[in-house]
Motif scaffolding. Structure first.
Motif, PDB file in Angstrom:
ATOM      1  N   GLY A 184       0.869  -1.183   0.000  1.00 59.89           N
ATOM      2  CA  GLY A 184       0.000   0.000   0.000  1.00 59.89           C
ATOM      3  C   GLY A 184       0.899   1.224   0.000  1.00 59.89           C
ATOM      4  O   GLY A 184       1.761   1.360  -0.874  1.00 59.89           O
ATOM      5  N   PHE A 185       0.739   2.096   0.994  1.00 58.13           N
ATOM      6  CA  PHE A 185       1.600   3.281   1.075  1.00 58.13           C
ATOM      7  C   PHE A 185       2.791   2.980   1.986  1.00 58.13           C
ATOM      8  O   PHE A 185       2.621   2.693   3.171  1.00 58.13           O
ATOM      9  N   ILE A 186       3.980   3.033   1.417  1.00 57.21           N
ATOM     10  CA  ILE A 186       5.211   2.734   2.140  1.00 57.21           C
ATOM     11  C   ILE A 186       6.072   3.999   2.131  1.00 57.21           C
ATOM     12  O   ILE A 186       6.167   4.677   1.085  1.00 57.21           O
ATOM     13  N   ARG A 187       6.692   4.277   3.255  1.00 59.59           N
ATOM     14  CA  ARG A 187       7.470   5.525   3.333  1.00 59.59           C
ATOM     15  C   ARG A 187       8.825   5.361   2.641  1.00 59.59           C
ATOM     16  O   ARG A 187       9.732   4.716   3.178  1.00 59.59           O
ATOM     17  N   THR A 188       8.935   5.910   1.430  1.00 56.36           N
ATOM     18  CA  THR A 188      10.180   5.890   0.647  1.00 56.36           C
ATOM     19  C   THR A 188      10.245   7.199  -0.144  1.00 56.36           C
ATOM     20  O   THR A 188       9.322   8.008  -0.090  1.00 56.36           O
ATOM     21  N   ASP A 189      11.292   7.339  -0.950  1.00 62.14           N
ATOM     22  CA  ASP A 189      11.390   8.524  -1.822  1.00 62.14           C
ATOM     23  C   ASP A 189      10.167   8.633  -2.741  1.00 62.14           C
ATOM     24  O   ASP A 189       9.746   9.735  -3.103  1.00 62.14           O
ATOM     25  N   MET A 190       9.630   7.466  -3.142  1.00 61.64           N
ATOM     26  CA  MET A 190       8.516   7.482  -4.094  1.00 61.64           C
ATOM     27  C   MET A 190       7.272   8.155  -3.525  1.00 61.64           C
ATOM     28  O   MET A 190       6.446   8.683  -4.270  1.00 61.64           O
ATOM     29  N   THR A 191       7.130   8.126  -2.210  1.00 56.39           N
ATOM     30  CA  THR A 191       5.899   8.657  -1.601  1.00 56.39           C
ATOM     31  C   THR A 191       6.146   9.948  -0.826  1.00 56.39           C
ATOM     32  O   THR A 191       5.254  10.444  -0.150  1.00 56.39           O
ATOM     33  N   LYS A 192       7.356  10.488  -0.944  1.00 60.33           N
ATOM     34  CA  LYS A 192       7.643  11.636  -0.073  1.00 60.33           C
ATOM     35  C   LYS A 192       6.908  12.918  -0.485  1.00 60.33           C
ATOM     36  O   LYS A 192       6.765  13.818   0.327  1.00 60.33           O
ATOM     37  N   ASP A 193       6.404  12.959  -1.718  1.00 60.44           N
ATOM     38  CA  ASP A 193       5.631  14.137  -2.127  1.00 60.44           C
ATOM     39  C   ASP A 193       4.141  13.996  -1.789  1.00 60.44           C
ATOM     40  O   ASP A 193       3.355  14.894  -2.078  1.00 60.44           O
ATOM     41  N   LEU A 194       3.731  12.878  -1.207  1.00 56.52           N
ATOM     42  CA  LEU A 194       2.303  12.675  -0.916  1.00 56.52           C
ATOM     43  C   LEU A 194       1.927  13.321   0.416  1.00 56.52           C
ATOM     44  O   LEU A 194       2.780  13.532   1.274  1.00 56.52           O
ATOM     45  N   ASP A 195       0.648  13.575   0.577  1.00 56.44           N
ATOM     46  CA  ASP A 195       0.149  14.191   1.809  1.00 56.44           C
ATOM     47  C   ASP A 195      -0.104  13.074   2.832  1.00 56.44           C
ATOM     48  O   ASP A 195      -1.206  12.542   2.935  1.00 56.44           O
ATOM     49  N   GLU A 196       0.953  12.734   3.571  1.00 56.26           N
ATOM     50  CA  GLU A 196       0.876  11.583   4.480  1.00 56.26           C
ATOM     51  C   GLU A 196      -0.227  11.736   5.550  1.00 56.26           C
ATOM     52  O   GLU A 196      -1.000  10.797   5.751  1.00 56.26           O
ATOM     53  N   PRO A 197      -0.330  12.891   6.235  1.00 51.47           N
ATOM     54  CA  PRO A 197      -1.377  13.007   7.262  1.00 51.47           C
ATOM     55  C   PRO A 197      -2.780  12.745   6.707  1.00 51.47           C
ATOM     56  O   PRO A 197      -3.590  12.078   7.332  1.00 51.47           O
TER      57      PRO A 197
END
Ligand code: NAP
Length: 242
Positions: A184-197
């Motif tokens: 699903g959503f994994i914390r990596t460079d690929m997802t660092k521009d996403l709105d995590e909260p």
């Protein structure tokens, strides 16, 4: 010596997978595209686990680069074969279909889907001859459920899921398994521009996953314990299915 190739091993999930397989005693071929320093950092972490590895640079989207690099490696290691292949390298280039450029579509399909054919086809023969192999494809929740803004990425990952199931049946008798892991959503460079909260509010576990949590499942699928698992798609998503 048991050899494993991890594509996109320089960062994120690929790095965690390289470390996990090193812990399991594999010599790791760490593929990367551009980021040599990060690939070297992965190699250092592999060595800290008491194993060893080497860097193997090629663009997984290029059949020519892929076959040249793997062919050179094979020629230099005539007695060896790659027993575990983790097709992990991937990119996303999100856009709504209405605005999607051909280039965004083709780059994502080439890197995430066509790479599966170029690499797997090249390595499969030795796995079949040796009657032992493990092919693990890193796909995505996006390829199962479809995510808006990711038609290119969802199509590529859904394509790899279909190919996983088909190839698993082609080669099951030879003790070569083919499985997919769908993060699903994994914390990596690929997802660092996403709105995590905002996104983590949708995830039943209330957080993004860690690369190590994906690597643990890849490690299981690579192990002897997973000998009767093939054609499976295992979700690693904190409970986020819909
Ligand atoms: P990441 O941190 O962005 O790392 C991507 C890796 O792929 C890097 O090692 C990169 O190499 C390599 N790569 C990219 N294009 C390549 C190419 N053309 N040839 C060779 N290597 C290439 O990504 P990640 O989050 O770890 O993602 C790994 C896999 O998991 C991908 O398939 C991705 O689609 C999938 N996934 C990720 C998530 C997530 O939430 N993170 C969720 C679902 C699925 P360089 O360092 O040289 O650039």
């Amino acid at each position: 010596m048991k050899y494993a190739l991890v594509t996109g091993g320089s960062r994120g999930i690929g790095r965690a997978v390289s470390i996990k397989l090193a812990e399991m005693g594999y010599f790791i071929l760490i593929n990367y595209h551009a980021n040599q320093q990060e690939a070297e950092n992965t190699l250092q972490l592999v060595r800290e686990k008491g194993s060893d590895g080497e860097l193997i640079k090629f663009d997984v989207a290029s059949q020519e680069e892929t076959e040249t690099a793997l062919g050179k490696w094979q020629a230099a290691h005539e007695e060896a074969y790659i027993r575990v292949l983790v097709n992990n390298a991937g990119i996303r280039k999100d856009a709504l279909v209405m605005w999607m450029k051909n280039e965004e579509w083709h780059d994502v399909i080439n890197t995430n889907l066509h790479s599966f054919l170029y690499i797997t086809r090249f390595l499969i023969k030795d796995m079949l001859i040796n009657k032992m192999g493990r092919i693990i494809n890193v796909v995505s929740l996006s390829g199962l459920k479809g995510l808006p803004g990711q038609a290119n990425y969802s199509a590529a990952k859904a394509g790899v899921i279909g190919a996983t199931k088909a190839l698993a049946q082609e080669i099951a008798k030879k003790n070569v398994t083919v499985n997919a892991v769908a993060p699903g959503f994994i914390r990596t460079d690929m997802t660092k521009d996403l709105d995590e909260p905002q996104l983590k509010a949708m995830i039943p576990m209330g957080r993004f996953g860690k690369p190590e949590e994906v690597a643990a499942v890849v490690g299981f699928l690579a192990s002897d314990e997973a000998s009767y698992v093939t054609g499976a798609v295992i979700n690693v998503n904190g409970g986020l299915y819909t």
